[in-house]
Design an enzyme around this catalytic site. Structure first.
Site: not given
Length: 425
Positions: A184, A229, A273, A411
């Site tokens: 990733k 986050e 992910e 996105e």
């Protein structure tokens, strides 16, 4: 910093009855902010500023400052964030010498957390204070004669890569994932916004904190944003980290968004992910914590513009580690870099064609006890140091084997919405 250089700060904290809306206490200049759902910290003025070359360098400077400080408090059982506190923002790539991490100690801190409010004054006896001392009757409002100003006209231009060029970078990342052991990689893009007059950070903070109340709105040295986050929170021996990976844009219709949430929860691409990100956080925390709890499956975090897959990891902190030390151990997580970390960082440097600066680095605060909150600097912009009419916006996406370049561009546009809306007012 040696014993001759370090200032011996004087710190005084007292209880406050009602501070009102914290965002309204932010000054136009020399202000720092950390707000979520009406709680947090606002700093005014600067009594100390330190440009750090690394997390370890920052920790040494902070430890020296705390050791030399004279700290007094009128609060019974002072909460985390009261007393001596520093706000900080760290670069994504510590090897990049063009950008610098920074810690800032304000002269006055207004705090409201856990249902308690306080005011802290911090002074360096060797310097003349930039703000007047507080009175016992009422704390001063920040620049009461100057209301926050919205940008009247904002124009946008491509950053390092245009949309189609960034799609090409995503396609190349997918090719590498399928070819050379990269699992990733998180690729970011930037966008330049130019207003017709100097940007007012207070306006941006108020817009973001009002609209994205479940996010952590921050302002540190021109870096402003609202992150969903939490890289790590350390408070009274309890450690929490919120991991986000896997995103879909909301439609604004409840029935459609409910279906989107279900699709996100069942998306193999997004679950893959997310799993990489959760594993990287758990592995980084393990040497410093015990009794770790990692939920078996993520939940869907609903924000005004997007839906995220989210997991809250909790643990008990072993003695001797500060919130800043934990942030150093966690950064960069797979949520903002990728996995394996070194290969992902190399891929980012080759494909993004830009300097992230402090975007996607830890941002937050630490107090004299070592408690603190460090989010990841996402959904943000960096106001230009030399031309405050300009701000560079950032957004990134996690790329895995099943990523579609066109969908990733969409996105990234969704993740630019908070800052674009704040600029539009």
């Amino acid at each position: 910093m040696d014993a001759v250089q370090r200032p011996a700060l004087r710190v005084r904290t007292r209880e406050a009855a009602d501070l009102g809306d914290l965002a309204e206490r932010l000054p136009r200049r020399e202000g720092v902010a950390w707000i979520r759902d009406g709680s947090g910290l606002i700093g005014c003025g600067e009594v100390a500023r330190y440009k750090a070359s690394s997390f370890a360098d920052a920790e040494r400077w902070w430890a020296d400052l705390v050791e030399a400080a004279e700290i007094e408090s009128d609060l019974d059982d002072p909460p985390s964030g009261s007393g001596l506190v520093a706000f900080g923002s760290f670069v994504f790539d510590p090897d990049n010498t063009d950008s610098q991490s920074i810690l800032i100690v304000p002269e006055v801190v207004y705090g409201h957390r856990g249902g308690r409010s306080w005011i802290t004054e911090i002074s360096d006896p060797t310097k003349q204070a930039l703000t007047p001392p507080l009175t016992r009757s009422a704390p001063p409002a920040a620049e009461p004669d100057s209301a926050p100003e919205a940008p009247r006209t904002v124009s946008y231009a491509d950053g390092a890569l245009s949309g189609p060029q960034w799609e090409g970078a995503v396609a190349e990342a997918v090719r590498r994932i399928n070819a050379n052991g990269l699992d990733k990689v998180v690729l970011a893009r930037n966008l330049l916004a130019v207003a017709d007059r100097d940007l007012d950070p207070r306006w941006l903070v108020r817009q973001l904190s009002g609209t994205y109340r479940r996010c952590w709105t921050y302002l540190v040295d021109g870096l402003v944003g609202a992150t969903p986050e939490m890289l790590v929170r350390s408070e009274a021996g309890l450690v929490t980290s919120r991991v986000l990976a896997g995103t879909i844009r909301r439609t604004g219709r409840d029935d459609h968004d409910l279906a989107l949430a279900a699709a996100l929860s069942g998306s193999s691409k997004d679950l893959e992910e997310h799993e990489y990100a959760v594993r990287s956080v758990a592995a980084a925390l393990a040497p410093y914590c015990s009794g770790m709890n990692v939920p078996d499956a993520p939940y869907v975090l609903e924000l005004p513009n997007v839906l995220h897959l989210a997991t809250d990891v909790t643990a008990a902190l072993d003695p001797g580690t500060t919130a800043l030390g934990l942030a150093a151990a966690l950064h960069p997580s797979a949520a903002v870099c990728g996995t394996p970390t070194d290969l992902a960082r190399t891929t980012i440097a080759e494909l993004e064609k830009m300097d992230r600066g402090r975007y996607a680095g830890p941002v937050g605060w630490i107090d004299a006890r070592g408690d603190g909150e460090w989010g990841i600097a996402l959904r943000c912009g960096q106001i230009d140091d030399t031309d405050p009419r300009q701000i560079r916006l950032y957004a990134g996406c996690g790329i895995v084997a099943g990523s579609d370049p066109e969908a990733e561009l969409a996105e990234s546009n969704a993740k630019l919405v908070p800052m674009r809306d704040a600029l539009a007012g």
